[in-house]
Design a protein around this motif. Sequence first.
Motif, mmCIF file in Angstrom:
data_model
loop_
_atom_site.group_PDB
_atom_site.id
_atom_site.type_symbol
_atom_site.label_atom_id
_atom_site.label_comp_id
_atom_site.label_asym_id
_atom_site.label_seq_id
_atom_site.Cartn_x
_atom_site.Cartn_y
_atom_site.Cartn_z
ATOM 1 N N GLU A 3 0.741 -1.057 -0.033
ATOM 2 C CA GLU A 3 0.094 0.125 -0.050
ATOM 3 C C GLU A 3 0.745 1.198 -0.075
ATOM 4 O OE1 GLU A 3 -2.991 -0.223 3.191
ATOM 5 O OE2 GLU A 3 -3.638 -1.973 2.427
ATOM 6 N N TYR A 4 1.976 0.932 -0.193
ATOM 7 C CA TYR A 4 3.293 2.187 -0.258
ATOM 8 C C TYR A 4 3.344 2.677 -1.599
ATOM 9 C CZ TYR A 4 6.574 -1.348 -0.328
ATOM 10 O OH TYR A 4 7.412 -2.564 -0.585
ATOM 11 N N ASN A 58 -0.235 0.164 -4.230
ATOM 12 C CA ASN A 58 0.310 -0.611 -5.290
ATOM 13 C C ASN A 58 1.616 -0.082 -5.893
ATOM 14 O OD1 ASN A 58 0.199 -3.426 -6.278
ATOM 15 N ND2 ASN A 58 -1.578 -3.060 -7.650
ATOM 16 N N MET A 59 2.288 0.531 -5.199
ATOM 17 C CA MET A 59 3.512 1.113 -5.447
ATOM 18 C C MET A 59 3.189 2.330 -6.212
ATOM 19 S SD MET A 59 6.391 -1.446 -5.473
ATOM 20 C CE MET A 59 6.668 -2.700 -4.262
ATOM 21 N N ARG A 60 2.019 2.791 -6.571
ATOM 22 C CA ARG A 60 1.836 4.077 -7.312
ATOM 23 C C ARG A 60 1.283 5.198 -6.455
ATOM 24 N NH1 ARG A 60 4.870 3.643 -10.805
ATOM 25 N NH2 ARG A 60 4.969 2.075 -12.093
ATOM 26 N N PRO A 61 1.688 6.376 -6.795
ATOM 27 C CA PRO A 61 1.063 7.509 -5.997
ATOM 28 C C PRO A 61 -0.199 7.791 -6.502
ATOM 29 C CG PRO A 61 2.878 8.163 -7.279
ATOM 30 C CD PRO A 61 2.791 6.787 -7.666
ATOM 31 N N ARG A 62 -0.579 7.791 -7.846
ATOM 32 C CA ARG A 62 -1.634 8.142 -8.383
ATOM 33 C C ARG A 62 -2.609 6.936 -8.903
ATOM 34 N NH1 ARG A 62 -1.237 11.890 -5.623
ATOM 35 N NH2 ARG A 62 -0.562 14.182 -6.229
ATOM 36 N N GLY A 63 -3.676 6.898 -8.839
ATOM 37 C CA GLY A 63 -4.405 6.180 -9.663
ATOM 38 C C GLY A 63 -4.756 4.628 -8.840
ATOM 39 N N TRP A 64 -4.237 4.452 -7.899
ATOM 40 C CA TRP A 64 -4.603 3.371 -7.121
ATOM 41 C C TRP A 64 -4.945 3.709 -5.731
ATOM 42 C CZ3 TRP A 64 -4.494 -1.780 -8.678
ATOM 43 C CH2 TRP A 64 -4.094 -1.967 -9.898
ATOM 44 N N TYR A 65 -5.787 2.807 -5.201
ATOM 45 C CA TYR A 65 -6.151 3.209 -3.758
ATOM 46 C C TYR A 65 -6.392 1.924 -2.981
ATOM 47 C CZ TYR A 65 -8.097 6.892 -6.756
ATOM 48 O OH TYR A 65 -8.404 7.926 -7.663
ATOM 49 N N ARG A 66 -6.188 2.460 -1.594
ATOM 50 C CA ARG A 66 -6.013 1.506 -0.553
ATOM 51 C C ARG A 66 -7.120 1.456 0.664
ATOM 52 N NH1 ARG A 66 -2.774 5.820 0.350
ATOM 53 N NH2 ARG A 66 -2.730 6.636 2.195
ATOM 54 N N ASN A 116 -6.761 -5.633 -1.172
ATOM 55 C CA ASN A 116 -6.731 -4.405 -0.418
ATOM 56 C C ASN A 116 -6.210 -3.236 -1.454
ATOM 57 O OD1 ASN A 116 -4.044 -5.653 -0.996
ATOM 58 N ND2 ASN A 116 -3.210 -4.354 0.532
ATOM 59 N N VAL A 117 -6.173 -3.302 -2.703
ATOM 60 C CA VAL A 117 -5.824 -2.336 -3.626
ATOM 61 C C VAL A 117 -6.776 -2.304 -4.990
ATOM 62 C CG1 VAL A 117 -3.498 -1.936 -2.969
ATOM 63 C CG2 VAL A 117 -3.884 -3.470 -4.640
ATOM 64 N N THR A 118 -7.318 -1.132 -5.335
ATOM 65 C CA THR A 118 -7.890 -0.988 -6.438
ATOM 66 C C THR A 118 -7.525 0.244 -7.427
ATOM 67 O OG1 THR A 118 -10.185 -1.182 -7.208
ATOM 68 C CG2 THR A 118 -9.889 -0.010 -5.268
ATOM 69 N N ARG A 119 -8.063 0.154 -8.396
ATOM 70 C CA ARG A 119 -8.295 1.411 -9.501
ATOM 71 C C ARG A 119 -9.479 2.108 -9.400
ATOM 72 N NH1 ARG A 119 -4.207 1.053 -14.402
ATOM 73 N NH2 ARG A 119 -4.313 2.850 -13.945
ATOM 74 N N VAL A 154 -10.822 5.434 9.925
ATOM 75 C CA VAL A 154 -12.032 4.950 9.099
ATOM 76 C C VAL A 154 -11.291 4.020 7.660
ATOM 77 C CG1 VAL A 154 -13.496 6.649 9.889
ATOM 78 C CG2 VAL A 154 -12.552 7.066 7.765
ATOM 79 N N ILE A 155 -12.332 3.405 7.358
ATOM 80 C CA ILE A 155 -12.035 2.715 6.007
ATOM 81 C C ILE A 155 -12.599 3.544 4.847
ATOM 82 C CG2 ILE A 155 -12.622 0.619 4.389
ATOM 83 C CD1 ILE A 155 -10.438 0.023 6.844
ATOM 84 N N GLY A 156 -11.848 3.895 4.019
ATOM 85 C CA GLY A 156 -12.170 4.571 2.671
ATOM 86 C C GLY A 156 -11.747 4.287 1.423
ATOM 87 N N LEU A 157 -11.280 5.323 0.690
ATOM 88 C CA LEU A 157 -10.627 5.196 -0.659
ATOM 89 C C LEU A 157 -9.448 6.130 -0.520
ATOM 90 C CD1 LEU A 157 -11.009 3.239 -3.153
ATOM 91 C CD2 LEU A 157 -11.921 5.165 -4.111
ATOM 92 N N PHE A 158 -8.169 5.627 -0.226
ATOM 93 C CA PHE A 158 -7.135 6.455 0.084
ATOM 94 C C PHE A 158 -6.064 6.316 -1.089
ATOM 95 C CE2 PHE A 158 -8.788 5.897 4.123
ATOM 96 C CZ PHE A 158 -8.946 7.284 4.658
ATOM 97 N N GLU A 159 -5.854 7.457 -1.815
ATOM 98 C CA GLU A 159 -5.072 7.335 -2.899
ATOM 99 C C GLU A 159 -3.540 7.215 -2.586
ATOM 100 O OE1 GLU A 159 -4.892 9.207 -7.552
ATOM 101 O OE2 GLU A 159 -5.135 10.608 -5.802
ATOM 102 N N GLY A 160 -2.940 6.354 -3.391
ATOM 103 C CA GLY A 160 -1.561 5.709 -3.165
ATOM 104 C C GLY A 160 -1.464 4.380 -2.924
#
Length: 175
Positions: free
Chosen positions: A27-28, A82-90, A41-44, A74-80
């Motif tokens: 998730e980093y 799958n080793m990508r700073p943009r376009g992937w969410y945790r 645990n990661v999605t676009r 809280v659980i949400g949709l945090f950007e950054g």
Amino acid sequence: FRSSRNAAAPEIMLHELGHSFGYLADEYTDFSAAPGIEQANVTRETRPEFIKWKAWIPDGVPLPTPVTPDYADVIGLFEGANMRPRGWYRPKADCKMRTLDRPFCEVCRQELVRAIYRVLRPIESSTPAVADWTIGPDEVVELDVQPLAPVGHSLVVQWFIDGAPAPGGTNAGFN
């Protein structure tokens, strides 16, 4: 597994077990990384109805979710992710799959439990023994589950019907 005497070794091992046992993604972020794949645990995905962990996201949490103190727990949709700073969410602002010395978030813990269930069934037996069945509106069916007996403590089993606790559907004291 191999490890080292480095003080961070136990935390690194837990993080790596998240990959190998729970099939969790990092998730980093790392700008040199190749594109990743979707994992639990990661999605676009940013459409709320298609987010894998949507059941964990409380009403009113903005999507994407800002990394602020208001949303730290809280659980949400945090950007950054799958080793990508943009376009992937945790799912959470911070988690062991992002930072050592942090606990696994709820979504990652759920996936680790699912991994355990792939190798260990938590139910010893159940009745009726069929997987799919239908009961009529006036039929009464008795359901029974014998969970694996834990060592050192007892279990409480609660039955639910359509998301609501079933009347009289609690069995306490499984040992």
